[in-house]
Design a protein around this motif. Structure first.
Motif, PDB file in Angstrom:
ATOM      1  N   GLN A 169      50.743  19.556  76.404  1.00  0.00           N
ATOM      2  CA  GLN A 169      52.017  19.683  77.102  1.00  0.00           C
ATOM      3  C   GLN A 169      51.885  20.456  78.410  1.00  0.00           C
ATOM      4  O   GLN A 169      52.737  20.355  79.285  1.00  0.00           O
ATOM      5  N   HIS A 170      50.798  21.210  78.552  1.00  0.00           N
ATOM      6  CA  HIS A 170      50.591  22.013  79.761  1.00  0.00           C
ATOM      7  C   HIS A 170      49.531  21.417  80.680  1.00  0.00           C
ATOM      8  O   HIS A 170      49.139  22.052  81.652  1.00  0.00           O
ATOM      9  N   GLU A 174      57.059  14.992  70.783  1.00  0.00           N
ATOM     10  CA  GLU A 174      57.026  15.467  72.173  1.00  0.00           C
ATOM     11  C   GLU A 174      55.725  15.048  72.848  1.00  0.00           C
ATOM     12  O   GLU A 174      55.726  14.588  73.999  1.00  0.00           O
ATOM     13  N   ASN A 175      54.598  15.199  72.141  1.00  0.00           N
ATOM     14  CA  ASN A 175      53.315  14.748  72.680  1.00  0.00           C
ATOM     15  C   ASN A 175      53.319  13.257  72.964  1.00  0.00           C
ATOM     16  O   ASN A 175      52.869  12.798  74.019  1.00  0.00           O
ATOM     17  N   TRP A 191      48.759  16.505  84.515  1.00  0.00           N
ATOM     18  CA  TRP A 191      48.501  15.085  84.287  1.00  0.00           C
ATOM     19  C   TRP A 191      48.032  14.346  85.535  1.00  0.00           C
ATOM     20  O   TRP A 191      47.287  13.369  85.438  1.00  0.00           O
ATOM     21  N   ASN A 207      55.872  11.212  73.497  1.00  0.00           N
ATOM     22  CA  ASN A 207      56.760  10.885  74.618  1.00  0.00           C
ATOM     23  C   ASN A 207      56.115  11.232  75.946  1.00  0.00           C
ATOM     24  O   ASN A 207      56.224  10.474  76.927  1.00  0.00           O
ATOM     25  N   THR A 208      55.440  12.388  76.005  1.00  0.00           N
ATOM     26  CA  THR A 208      54.773  12.798  77.244  1.00  0.00           C
ATOM     27  C   THR A 208      53.655  11.826  77.602  1.00  0.00           C
ATOM     28  O   THR A 208      53.504  11.423  78.762  1.00  0.00           O
ATOM     29  N   LEU A 209      52.869  11.435  76.607  1.00  0.00           N
ATOM     30  CA  LEU A 209      51.776  10.488  76.843  1.00  0.00           C
ATOM     31  C   LEU A 209      52.296   9.129  77.286  1.00  0.00           C
ATOM     32  O   LEU A 209      51.750   8.513  78.212  1.00  0.00           O
ATOM     33  N   GLN A 210      53.369   8.659  76.652  1.00  0.00           N
ATOM     34  CA  GLN A 210      53.917   7.360  77.035  1.00  0.00           C
ATOM     35  C   GLN A 210      54.425   7.366  78.472  1.00  0.00           C
ATOM     36  O   GLN A 210      54.210   6.406  79.220  1.00  0.00           O
ATOM     37  N   GLU A 211      55.082   8.432  78.874  1.00  0.00           N
ATOM     38  CA  GLU A 211      55.590   8.514  80.243  1.00  0.00           C
ATOM     39  C   GLU A 211      54.440   8.539  81.239  1.00  0.00           C
ATOM     40  O   GLU A 211      54.499   7.903  82.295  1.00  0.00           O
ATOM     41  N   TRP A 212      53.378   9.275  80.903  1.00  0.00           N
ATOM     42  CA  TRP A 212      52.198   9.331  81.773  1.00  0.00           C
ATOM     43  C   TRP A 212      51.546   7.952  81.888  1.00  0.00           C
ATOM     44  O   TRP A 212      51.138   7.543  82.980  1.00  0.00           O
TER      45      TRP A 212
END
Length: 324
Positions: free
Chosen positions: A134-135, A156-157, A138, A159-164
């Motif tokens: 999360q930190h 949360e991980n 990217w 969702n963050t990966l998918q957006e990236w």
């Protein structure tokens, strides 16, 4: 440059680090006296005007070090297939790679992967802690590798990966790393459902036969002959088949939307031991697939292509995922 071995990946890694711009062919073509298959590498002076003074030296040095044969061309007009200026010659993007480590990551798999990058490919990779995803900055990376392991990624991980990925990033996951994404919302790979047994009709097994019976659902190690979609960049250099080293009994459905590059067909050939109940279940299951997600993609390797870092075809498959 023909794409037919790990040597071309070593060459490619060197020249990309030197700033050379490279294209790869999506279709077969012929130039001069050479017939090139999909995956052939093309370097033009037009793409590398900023390096014009040193381009020849960079390429010749890398070719000698990696034992790659260069084929000079003097025209962009193909004798067969599309010309070099067409959209069938895609530009390669230099991968900036992060390799995940942590308690969820299998230590052997991580070390095998690190060894491949450092000792065999000679390409830089940055270790990133799983619990610090999360930190992560990217924008520093365009490819993140999830080795084999037993992951517990939070929503949360995910969702963050998918957006990236939607913004152009790429995920490469293999064996246990695939399980981190399979069956999650937004990811195409789904576990293969098994027929439920009628427990009322089950006869108790003798205690001494339980171990032998359990082996029928296992694969301690076998070589399987898989089918290949030779038009998929993951399969560049393999021809019509791929030998996969199978050490996992994980089963997945053939994906509906993701492009399956390598898979096991009906009545596939194998060498080594595969449990009698497991082998028929492995028919028509994927080994390698790639899912487009926005501007990026997710690469799934059901088997571990870098197991103990000795499987040559696996290394080539892994390199294809890195560069193409």
């Amino acid at each position: 440059i023909h794409r037919k071995s790990l040597a071309e990946a070593l060459f490619l890694g060197q020249i990309l680090q030197a700033g050379v711009k490279v294209r790869y062919a999506m279709q077969a073509f012929a130039l001069s006296d050479q017939q090139f298959e999909p995956g052939a590498l093309v370097i033009t002076r037009a793409d590398n005007q900023a390096l014009s003074a040193e381009l020849d030296g960079l390429i010749l040095k890398a070719a000698e070090k990696s034992n790659v044969t260069l084929h000079p061309i003097f025209s962009g007009w193909s004798g067969m297939g599309r010309d070099l200026g067409s959209d069938q010659f895609k530009p390669l993007i230099k991968p900036n790679i992060a390799l995940v480590y942590g308690d969820d990551v299998n230590a052997n798999a991580y070390c095998h992967t690190w060894y491949f990058f450092e000792q065999e490919l000679g390409y830089p990779v940055s270790p990133v802690a799983l619990d610090r995803l999360q930190h992560l900055r990217w924008s520093d990376y365009n490819l993140i590798v999830f080795p084999h392991g037993n992951y517990h990624l939070s929503d949360e991980n995910i969702n963050t990966l998918q957006e990236w990925v939607r913004q152009g990033g790429r995920i490469l996951a293999y064996e246990g790393g695939v399980k981190a994404f399979a069956d999650r919302t937004g990811f195409d790979l789904k576990s293969k459902s098994e027929t439920k047994k009628d427990t009322a009709a089950v006869t108790p097994k003798p205690y001494q036969s339980r171990e032998r019976d359990a082996v029928s659902d296992q694969v301690p190690g076998a070589i399987v002959l898989a089918k290949v979609d030779s038009t998929n960049p993951l399969a560049f250099g393999f021809g019509g088949h791929y030998f996969s080293l199978k050490t996992t009994s994980s089963l997945y459905e053939m994906p509906e939307n993701a492009a399956t590059a390598i898979w096991l067909g009906a009545n596939f050939r194998s060498l080594g031991f595969i449990g009698s109940r497991l082998k028929p279940k492995l028919q028509n299951t994927p080994i390698a697939a790639v899912q487009k997600m926005g501007q990026g993609s997710v690469v799934y390797f059901v088997d571990n292509p870098l197991f103990r870092c000795f499987w040559e075809e696996g290394k080539m498959l892994f390199a294809n995922a890195l560069f193409f």
